[in-house]
Design a protein around this motif. Structure first.
Motif, PDB file in Angstrom:
ATOM      1  N   GLU B 249       0.840  -1.215   0.000  1.00 10.50           N
ATOM      2  CA  GLU B 249       0.000   0.000   0.000  1.00 10.50           C
ATOM      3  C   GLU B 249       0.865   1.251   0.000  1.00 10.50           C
ATOM      4  OE1 GLU B 249      -3.210   0.725  -0.506  1.00 10.50           O
ATOM      5  OE2 GLU B 249      -3.227  -1.401  -1.008  1.00 10.50           O
ATOM      6  N   GLN B 250       1.911   1.244   0.812  1.00  6.75           N
ATOM      7  CA  GLN B 250       2.812   2.409   0.875  1.00  6.75           C
ATOM      8  C   GLN B 250       3.450   2.671  -0.488  1.00  6.75           C
ATOM      9  OE1 GLN B 250       5.476   0.972   3.918  1.00  6.75           O
ATOM     10  NE2 GLN B 250       4.502   2.132   5.555  1.00  6.75           N
ATOM     11  N   ALA B 251       3.935   1.594  -1.115  1.00 10.66           N
ATOM     12  CA  ALA B 251       4.615   1.737  -2.408  1.00 10.66           C
ATOM     13  C   ALA B 251       3.643   2.238  -3.478  1.00 10.66           C
ATOM     14  CB  ALA B 251       5.223   0.407  -2.817  1.00 10.66           C
ATOM     15  N   LYS B 252       2.413   1.713  -3.408  1.00 10.07           N
ATOM     16  CA  LYS B 252       1.388   2.094  -4.393  1.00 10.07           C
ATOM     17  C   LYS B 252       1.046   3.576  -4.240  1.00 10.07           C
ATOM     18  CE  LYS B 252      -3.011   0.058  -5.771  1.00 10.07           C
ATOM     19  NZ  LYS B 252      -3.984  -0.933  -5.351  1.00 10.07           N
ATOM     20  N   THR B 253       0.802   3.984  -3.004  1.00  9.63           N
ATOM     21  CA  THR B 253       0.429   5.374  -2.728  1.00  9.63           C
ATOM     22  C   THR B 253       1.531   6.347  -3.156  1.00  9.63           C
ATOM     23  OG1 THR B 253      -0.782   4.548  -0.837  1.00  9.63           O
ATOM     24  CG2 THR B 253      -0.421   6.919  -0.899  1.00  9.63           C
ATOM     25  N   GLY B 265       5.918   3.283 -19.262  1.00  8.26           N
ATOM     26  CA  GLY B 265       4.506   3.226 -18.866  1.00  8.26           C
ATOM     27  C   GLY B 265       4.132   1.992 -18.069  1.00  8.26           C
ATOM     28  N   LEU B 266       5.133   1.274 -17.546  1.00  2.00           N
ATOM     29  CA  LEU B 266       4.855   0.031 -16.805  1.00  2.00           C
ATOM     30  C   LEU B 266       4.066   0.310 -15.518  1.00  2.00           C
ATOM     31  CD1 LEU B 266       5.579  -3.032 -16.918  1.00  2.00           C
ATOM     32  CD2 LEU B 266       7.573  -2.515 -15.521  1.00  2.00           C
ATOM     33  N   GLN B 267       3.004  -0.475 -15.327  1.00  2.00           N
ATOM     34  CA  GLN B 267       2.177  -0.353 -14.123  1.00  2.00           C
ATOM     35  C   GLN B 267       2.088  -1.744 -13.509  1.00  2.00           C
ATOM     36  OE1 GLN B 267       0.072   2.537 -12.945  1.00  2.00           O
ATOM     37  NE2 GLN B 267       0.055   1.190 -11.150  1.00  2.00           N
ATOM     38  N   VAL B 268       2.603  -1.904 -12.302  1.00  2.00           N
ATOM     39  CA  VAL B 268       2.637  -3.231 -11.686  1.00  2.00           C
ATOM     40  C   VAL B 268       1.549  -3.342 -10.614  1.00  2.00           C
ATOM     41  CG1 VAL B 268       4.027  -4.812 -10.287  1.00  2.00           C
ATOM     42  CG2 VAL B 268       5.106  -3.526 -12.137  1.00  2.00           C
ATOM     43  N   ASP B 269       0.759  -4.414 -10.722  1.00  2.00           N
ATOM     44  CA  ASP B 269      -0.261  -4.677  -9.706  1.00  2.00           C
ATOM     45  C   ASP B 269       0.217  -5.862  -8.860  1.00  2.00           C
ATOM     46  OD1 ASP B 269      -2.774  -4.546  -8.387  1.00  2.00           O
ATOM     47  OD2 ASP B 269      -3.418  -6.273  -9.565  1.00  2.00           O
TER      48      ASP B 269
END
Lengths: 156, 498
Positions: B249-253, B265-269
């Motif tokens: 969550e921290q990394a995502k935020t 444009g890489l988006q990692v889930d």
């Protein structure tokens, strides 16, 4: 699934909570294991009523749900182990006298205690798991007994 | 300045960045199991901190599990240099009256840092915030790598000969290359199941420094071209699971998982999955089935996961430690190390980082951990699929290929090797998933063959050969390994029920 397990009444508020939590999960087969975790977290085991709800919700045949559920050793399909304390009997714990602790507690004939496979806290052997899943390291018989008694009387 | 660098600078800036004294209470699983919160209160450490204006922080175990319950007093200056003093076994060693003097010395820069580096560098030092992790170097290697090309990064992993830390030692670069050759979408599955008895290093890493794993994941995603990651965490490792969830969550935020930080444009889930027991669940194809919601049993190989893995798509499956180790390959002196969980008859059981280049002997390692080679009849390596190292070999250097997943148990002088082997065999019998006959029936027969007074070596050898050749996965394939090892090293203990 035995008739006895089927006949165990599930409190309404727990079932309501379960349904509410389940509805937040996506309705896909891949969420079978996460659904089991939700059930076990709420009920302390995975009761037949919850299994049926999961099968309906994820649209997976009931037989397949049970085949998967019963393959995981940490998922409980009976409520029989509720209230039990466990003594780890992994190699490190055995070396530190785990079997003696189990035996002494069993001999006392007063406590709900069983042995259990490695709990991965080998550096703090011997290890005991309380009835809520909490781990305790470097335990001695007297300490386990006083902890169990404390939990039975509802704490301090 | 690149947007990526701005993110890291901003995070560092949010950390106080000035001189500060902190007491890190090593909570985590080890601290909780030894009541560290009550103990720091009891010995007066909390009060001392309040009186001396020391900030109290709850961190993880620092790998010195033997020291629990423990806490570390740490003073950091403006240049992020620090000195530390650990209070081990608070009840035995803490001398509260020295606290003020010690703190004063530390604030003048007098004291020690234990000079940890590599994978355990930040373990037990972090306060749980992303800012603190970044301050202490998290994501700085990724920052450097993401500026270069994928092929350069892959070459680095190949040059340093990084191999799988889960025990199979498959070359990491080759696995990444194989998956990247196949058309996407591709998946990354992080194996943090760690269900082998005697192993607890991954959960320490995940509890104490989850951002190191996430940094390794981002490097892998960049090199292979992956946008969806599953981290499969052992069902009992709840503290590790919660710590990792928070870190994701921290990394995502903070934007670390998206195009602000990642190139092209890489988006990692990243999705976390919690296991639910079963030694076999550490086997990679079992994890794939488990994630898909199927029964957790092994798949036939080939096809291999890099060709047909999760939902039939190319999938990289790496052990959590392997990905964490990726982040160390860009340091000035890359430490080729292996994390080891040491328990049993040593004074200081815990998580150790040992050189993987064969420079440390078994005896040297035992001594380092407060063990006595002279009174250690054997070291069990790798639990239920492991082997025994006997005293005649203690002067030999530790080889990566022998250590397996890194679970080492030093046996005691009064340990019954035969009982240990029987217990391991019974464990394999209980844990067999039953999918293939050689393992389901083989573990049953093996247990029976060992349960008689005098063991028939030829029958055991014949059975183990069938199991190792014909089992569907390595649980069955290696279940006979400790038995053969014990028969070879201790041939006299199998007669007349001794």
């Amino acid at each position: 699934m035995s008739e006895r397990q089927r006949s165990i009444e599930i409190p309404d508020h727990e079932m309501r909570e379960f349904i509410s939590e389940l509805s937040m999960i996506e309705s896909e087969k891949q969420y079978l294991l996460p659904s089991f975790h939700v059930a076990q977290e709420i009920f302390g085991w995975v009761p037949p009523a919850a299994v049926e709800k999961i099968a309906d919700f994820l649209r997976v045949p009931l037989s397949e749900v049970y085949a998967t559920l019963t393959a995981y050793s940490e998922l409980r399909i009976t409520s029989d182990e509720k209230g039990y304390w466990f003594i780890c009997t992994g190699v490190a714990c055995e070396m530190k006298g785990a079997q003696n602790i189990v035996q002494e507690l069993a001999d006392a004939d007063e406590f709900k205690v069983k042995d259990i496979d490695c709990q991965f806290l080998c550096s703090l052997a011997p290890v005991c798991v309380d009835d809520s899943g909490g781990l305790h390291g470097r335990v001695e018989v007297s300490e386990v007994i006083s902890r169990i008694r404390e939990s039975q009387t509802g704490g301090e | 300045m690149s947007p990526r660098h701005v993110i890291l600078e901003t995070l560092q800036g949010r950390y106080h960045g000035g001189a500060e004294s902190r007491l890190v209470i090593h909570e985590g699983t080890c601290g909780t199991a030894t009541n560290v919160r009550q103990e720091v209160e009891r010995v007066g450490l909390i009060e001392m901190c309040e009186e001396n204006d020391v900030k109290i922080v709850y961190g993880s175990c620092d790998g010195n599990c033997w020291a629990a319950p423990s806490a570390t007093l740490r003073h950091e200056n403006d240049a992020s240099e620090f000195v530390e003093k650990r209070f081990s076994r608070l009840d035995e060693l803490m001398r509260v009256e020295d606290f003020g003097v010690m703190l004063n010395d530390m604030q003048k820069g007098q004291g020690f840092a234990d000079g940890k580096s590599g994978l355990l560098d930040r373990l037990g030092r972090l306060d749980g915030s992303l800012e603190h992790a970044v301050w202490l170097g998290a994501y700085s290697n990724a920052d450097q790598i993401l500026r270069g090309s994928k092929s350069d990064a892959l070459q680095r992993v190949e040059d340093w000969k990084l191999t799988g830390r889960g025990g199979a030692h498959f070359p990491t670069a080759l696995k990444w290359r194989l998956a990247s050759r196949n058309e996407g979408p591709r998946y990354l599955v992080v194996n943090a199941e760690e269900g082998e008895p005697g192993v607890f290093k991954d959960r320490h890493l995940l509890e104490g420094d989850p951002h190191r794993l996430l940094e390794g994941i981002l490097i892998c995603c960049f090199v292979v071209g992956i946008e969806k990651v599953f981290i499969y965490v052992n069902g009992q490792a709840t503290t590790a699971f919660n710590s990792l969830s928070k870190a994701v969550e921290q990394a995502k935020t903070a934007g670390l998982l998206g195009p602000e930080f990642l190139p092209n444009g890489l988006q990692v889930d990243i999705e976390l999955r919690q296991g639910a027991g079963g030694y076999v669940c550490g086997e990679e194809s079992v994890i794939l089935n488990s994630i898909e919601g199927a029964r957790p049993v092994p798949r036939f190989k080939p096809p291999f996961a890099t060709d047909e893995g999760l939902w039939g798509r190319p999938t990289v499956i790496n052990n959590a430690e392997t990905l964490a180790a990726v982040t160390t390959l860009w340091q000035d002196e890359p430490p080729p190390t292996k994390l080891v969980s040491l328990s049993g008859n040593v004074a200081r059981p815990g998580v150790y980082e040992v050189p993987a280049d064969g420079t440390l002997s078994w005896a040297g390692f035992l001594l380092q951990a407060g063990g006595e080679p002279g009174s250690t009849p054997a070291i069990l390596l790798g639990g239920p699929s492991g082997v025994f190292v006997i005293p005649e070999r203690y002067d030999e250097k530790i080889k990566m290929s022998e250590v397996g997943a890194g679970g080492l148990v030093a046996l005691a002088p009064d340990s019954s090797i035969r009982s240990v082997v029987q217990a391991l065999t019974k464990y394999n019998l209980r844990e067999s998933c039953g999918e293939c006959t050689p393992c389901r029936e083989g573990t049953l027969r093996l247990d029976a063959l060992l349960s008689v007074d005098t063991v028939d070596f030829d029958k055991v050898a014949g059975l183990v050969e069938v199991m190792s050749e014909a089992s569907l996965c390595m649980l069955g394939g290696m279940a006979g390994r400790p038995v053969l090892s014990a028969i070879e090293e201790f041939p006299t203990i199998w007669k007349d029920g001794s």
